[in-house]
Design a protein around this motif. Structure first.
Motif, PDB file in Angstrom:
ATOM      1  N   GLU A  77       0.826  -1.212   0.000  1.00  0.00           N
ATOM      2  CA  GLU A  77       0.000   0.000   0.000  1.00  0.00           C
ATOM      3  C   GLU A  77       0.858   1.258   0.000  1.00  0.00           C
ATOM      4  N   ASP A  78       2.042   1.191   0.640  1.00  0.00           N
ATOM      5  CA  ASP A  78       2.917   2.359   0.725  1.00  0.00           C
ATOM      6  C   ASP A  78       4.130   2.234  -0.197  1.00  0.00           C
ATOM      7  N   ASP A  79       4.153   1.177  -0.999  1.00  0.00           N
ATOM      8  CA  ASP A  79       5.328   0.905  -1.844  1.00  0.00           C
ATOM      9  C   ASP A  79       4.840   0.389  -3.202  1.00  0.00           C
ATOM     10  N   ALA A  80       3.810   1.108  -3.712  1.00  0.00           N
ATOM     11  CA  ALA A  80       3.139   0.621  -4.919  1.00  0.00           C
ATOM     12  C   ALA A  80       4.088   0.547  -6.112  1.00  0.00           C
ATOM     13  N   GLY A  81       5.054   1.477  -6.160  1.00  0.00           N
ATOM     14  CA  GLY A  81       5.985   1.504  -7.287  1.00  0.00           C
ATOM     15  C   GLY A  81       6.801   0.211  -7.362  1.00  0.00           C
ATOM     16  N   THR A  82       7.314  -0.232  -6.221  1.00  0.00           N
ATOM     17  CA  THR A  82       8.115  -1.463  -6.217  1.00  0.00           C
ATOM     18  C   THR A  82       7.230  -2.663  -6.521  1.00  0.00           C
ATOM     19  N   ALA A  83       6.046  -2.694  -5.904  1.00  0.00           N
ATOM     20  CA  ALA A  83       5.128  -3.816  -6.154  1.00  0.00           C
ATOM     21  C   ALA A  83       4.792  -3.895  -7.643  1.00  0.00           C
ATOM     22  N   HIS A  84       4.552  -2.732  -8.261  1.00  0.00           N
ATOM     23  CA  HIS A  84       4.219  -2.707  -9.690  1.00  0.00           C
ATOM     24  C   HIS A  84       5.393  -3.215 -10.526  1.00  0.00           C
ATOM     25  N   LYS A  85       6.577  -2.732 -10.174  1.00  0.00           N
ATOM     26  CA  LYS A  85       7.761  -3.145 -10.957  1.00  0.00           C
ATOM     27  C   LYS A  85       7.892  -4.670 -10.955  1.00  0.00           C
ATOM     28  N   ILE A  86       7.818  -5.272  -9.769  1.00  0.00           N
ATOM     29  CA  ILE A  86       8.072  -6.719  -9.684  1.00  0.00           C
ATOM     30  C   ILE A  86       6.881  -7.507 -10.239  1.00  0.00           C
ATOM     31  N   ASN A  87       5.674  -7.115  -9.856  1.00  0.00           N
ATOM     32  CA  ASN A  87       4.495  -7.930 -10.212  1.00  0.00           C
ATOM     33  C   ASN A  87       3.987  -7.682 -11.628  1.00  0.00           C
ATOM     34  N   VAL A  88       4.302  -6.507 -12.183  1.00  0.00           N
ATOM     35  CA  VAL A  88       3.816  -6.212 -13.543  1.00  0.00           C
ATOM     36  C   VAL A  88       5.001  -6.212 -14.525  1.00  0.00           C
ATOM     37  N   THR A  89       5.951  -5.292 -14.320  1.00  0.00           N
ATOM     38  CA  THR A  89       7.075  -5.202 -15.271  1.00  0.00           C
ATOM     39  C   THR A  89       7.885  -6.499 -15.281  1.00  0.00           C
ATOM     40  N   GLY A  90       8.134  -7.064 -14.111  1.00  0.00           N
ATOM     41  CA  GLY A  90       8.906  -8.313 -14.024  1.00  0.00           C
ATOM     42  C   GLY A  90       8.204  -9.446 -14.760  1.00  0.00           C
ATOM     43  N   ALA A  91       6.902  -9.580 -14.533  1.00  0.00           N
ATOM     44  CA  ALA A  91       6.132 -10.638 -15.205  1.00  0.00           C
ATOM     45  C   ALA A  91       6.141 -10.423 -16.719  1.00  0.00           C
ATOM     46  N   GLU A  92       5.986  -9.160 -17.110  1.00  0.00           N
ATOM     47  CA  GLU A  92       5.986  -8.837 -18.552  1.00  0.00           C
ATOM     48  C   GLU A  92       7.354  -9.142 -19.170  1.00  0.00           C
ATOM     49  N   ASN A  93       8.428  -8.797 -18.447  1.00  0.00           N
ATOM     50  CA  ASN A  93       9.784  -9.098 -18.953  1.00  0.00           C
ATOM     51  C   ASN A  93       9.924 -10.582 -19.250  1.00  0.00           C
ATOM     52  N   LEU A  94       9.450 -11.408 -18.329  1.00  0.00           N
ATOM     53  CA  LEU A  94       9.566 -12.867 -18.537  1.00  0.00           C
ATOM     54  C   LEU A  94       8.726 -13.304 -19.737  1.00  0.00           C
ATOM     55  N   ALA A 101      -0.624  -8.192 -18.434  1.00  0.00           N
ATOM     56  CA  ALA A 101       0.610  -7.956 -19.207  1.00  0.00           C
ATOM     57  C   ALA A 101       1.114  -9.266 -19.810  1.00  0.00           C
ATOM     58  N   VAL A 102       1.077 -10.343 -19.038  1.00  0.00           N
ATOM     59  CA  VAL A 102       1.543 -11.641 -19.546  1.00  0.00           C
ATOM     60  C   VAL A 102       0.655 -12.077 -20.717  1.00  0.00           C
ATOM     61  N   ALA A 103      -0.655 -12.008 -20.508  1.00  0.00           N
ATOM     62  CA  ALA A 103      -1.591 -12.487 -21.535  1.00  0.00           C
ATOM     63  C   ALA A 103      -1.511 -11.655 -22.817  1.00  0.00           C
ATOM     64  N   GLU A 104      -1.198 -10.380 -22.667  1.00  0.00           N
ATOM     65  CA  GLU A 104      -1.094  -9.477 -23.829  1.00  0.00           C
ATOM     66  C   GLU A 104       0.110  -9.848 -24.704  1.00  0.00           C
ATOM     67  N   VAL A 105       1.199 -10.227 -24.040  1.00  0.00           N
ATOM     68  CA  VAL A 105       2.460 -10.483 -24.771  1.00  0.00           C
ATOM     69  C   VAL A 105       2.514 -11.901 -25.335  1.00  0.00           C
ATOM     70  N   LEU A 106       1.985 -12.868 -24.558  1.00  0.00           N
ATOM     71  CA  LEU A 106       2.312 -14.271 -24.837  1.00  0.00           C
ATOM     72  C   LEU A 106       1.057 -15.133 -24.822  1.00  0.00           C
ATOM     73  N   ASN A 107       0.789 -15.782 -25.930  1.00  0.00           N
ATOM     74  CA  ASN A 107      -0.350 -16.715 -25.952  1.00  0.00           C
ATOM     75  C   ASN A 107      -0.059 -17.959 -25.119  1.00  0.00           C
ATOM     76  N   GLU A 108       1.180 -18.430 -25.162  1.00  0.00           N
ATOM     77  CA  GLU A 108       1.525 -19.718 -24.546  1.00  0.00           C
ATOM     78  C   GLU A 108       1.754 -19.543 -23.039  1.00  0.00           C
ATOM     79  N   HIS A 109       0.687 -19.236 -22.319  1.00  0.00           N
ATOM     80  CA  HIS A 109       0.814 -19.012 -20.876  1.00  0.00           C
ATOM     81  C   HIS A 109      -0.246 -19.792 -20.116  1.00  0.00           C
ATOM     82  N   PHE A 110       0.112 -20.182 -18.907  1.00  0.00           N
ATOM     83  CA  PHE A 110      -0.859 -20.663 -17.922  1.00  0.00           C
ATOM     84  C   PHE A 110      -0.761 -19.702 -16.747  1.00  0.00           C
ATOM     85  N   ILE A 111      -1.824 -18.982 -16.476  1.00  0.00           N
ATOM     86  CA  ILE A 111      -1.868 -18.125 -15.285  1.00  0.00           C
ATOM     87  C   ILE A 111      -2.645 -18.895 -14.225  1.00  0.00           C
TER      88      ILE A 111
END
Ligand SMILES: NC(=O)C1=CN([C@@H]2O[C@H](COP(=O)(O)OP(=O)(O)OC[C@H]3O[C@@H](n4cnc5c(N)ncnc54)[C@H](OP(=O)(O)O)[C@@H]3O)[C@@H](O)[C@H]2O)C=CC1
Ligand SMILES: Cc1cn([C@H]2C[C@H](O)[C@@H](COP(=O)(O)OP(=O)(O)O[C@H]3O[C@@H](C)C(=O)[C@@H](O)[C@H]3O)O2)c(=O)[nH]c1=O
Length: 285
Positions: free
Chosen positions: A70-87, A137-147
């Motif tokens: 809640e107080d560290d949204a930037g870091t949470a976003h980086k790891i949970n969104v940008t990190g997932a998208e990078n992979l 982000a994962v679903a947008e980039v990659l069809n071959e995913h299991f979430i």
């Protein structure tokens, strides 16, 4: 078989996957903790993917501190969104299938029927929002995913509610535990085994799946079961959410319907209390 790479390998789920691999002598699984593979470092990801050419990538890396987010949204976003998208981007470039782990906290908790994959996700906190954005982000980039959305993970490894209760129960005479938040615990070893069911099936039924243990409980009833099974003597008092203020709001109802995963993979899912007995047995060994 090409390799499987597990990112975020030193966390709870990563360690459970390692345990399953060791107990079953599974080959070709590479475990990369954050110190060896930061999912925000795209250059080193490129080297890792080029070297190993993984058939599957399992993303266990995440920012999981629900209140802190809640107080560290930037870091949470980086790891949970940008990190997932990078992979996902690397998986697409290298022909890997991505197994990405998400959460029941993508739901808002205002609907009191078991939630299907078609139900609307409406997170009420930063952690849940970043996990939902990571899924998209994962679903947008990659069809071959299991979430895989799971909930209330616990195990003998790392920090989790079951281990917190065992610790607090041994230290204190009395505990107050929220009884009006309802969900389903998931023994992370069961989830780890299910991940190999996906891999071994070579299924191409890509998409989003709900996987928790079977049944329904509240945090209070979960805690009572932990105390009963472990023999820890502590008085547990059921309380309302408003009597236990936390920085982040948590869904009051996040039970997931698992029909899709059971039908697609032809699996039986253990009942939550049976798995809890197994886990506590292993903790007390
Ligand atoms: N725990 C739970 O109750 C639930 C978890 N989930 C989901 O399950 C998944 C696994 O959770 P769990 O194992 O319990 O979580 P943990 O917090 O135990 O593990 C997450 C791991 O990710 C690592 N990590 C953080 N940032 C990075 C990064 N930039 N690069 C690589 N690794 C990183 C952490 O390393 P470090 O420790 O060094 O920070 C940690 O080892 C997550 O996606 C989570 O959202 C879903 C439902 C319930
Ligand atoms: C320690 C404690 C917690 N609680 C409550 C607070 C909260 O509502 C609930 C669970 O607390 P925790 O902070 O251990 O669990 P929390 O971190 O909220 O768990 C969540 O983690 C993320 C990562 C997920 O994805 C979710 O599925 C879920 O597992 O229990 C009590 O009522 N009494 C207590 O003494």
């Amino acid at each position: 078989m090409n390799s499987i790479i597990v990112f975020g390998a030193s966390g709870q789920l990563g360690r459970c996957i390692k345990n399953v691999v060791e107990l079953n002598n599974i080959d070709n699984v590479i475990f990369l903790p954050e110190a060896e593979a930061d999912i925000l470092d795209t250059e080193s990801l490129e080297k890792i993917f080029s070297k190993h050419k993984p058939a599957y990538v399992v993303n266990c890396a995440a920012y999981t501190a629900v209140d802190k987010a809640e107080d560290d949204a930037g870091t949470a976003h980086k790891i949970n969104v940008t990190g997932a998208e990078n992979l996902a981007i690397k998986c697409k470039a290298h022909g890997s299938v991505m197994i990405h782990i998400s959460t029941d906290f993508v739901f808002g908790g205002d609907v009191a029927h078991p939630l299907t994959e078609a139900d609307e996700a409406k997170p009420i906190g930063v952690y849940g929002q970043t996990k939902l954005d990571g899924e998209l982000a994962v679903a947008e980039v990659l069809n071959e995913h299991f979430i895989i959305r799971t909930g209330w993970l616990y195990s003998e490894y790392a920090n989790n509610f079951a281990k917190t209760m065992l610790k607090l129960g041994a230290e204190r005479d009395e505990l107050n535990i929220i009884a009006d938040q309802v969900g389903t615990p998931t023994y992370a070893i069961d989830l780890a085994k299910f991940i190999f069911t996906i891999v071994n099936s070579s299924s191409q039924a890509y998409g989003t799946y709900h996987y928790s243990n079977e049944g329904v409980t509240s945090w209070f009833d979960f805690a009572r079961a932990i105390f009963d099974i472990s023999g820890v003597k502590v008085k547990a008092n059921p309380i309302r959410t408003d009597q236990y203020p936390t920085r982040a709001k948590r869904p009051s109802y996040s039970v997931m319907d698992k029909s899709k995963v059971k039908q697609t993979f032809n699996i039986e899912i253990p009942y939550w209390r049976d798995s809890l007995v197994t886990c506590i047995g292993r903790i007390q060994q």
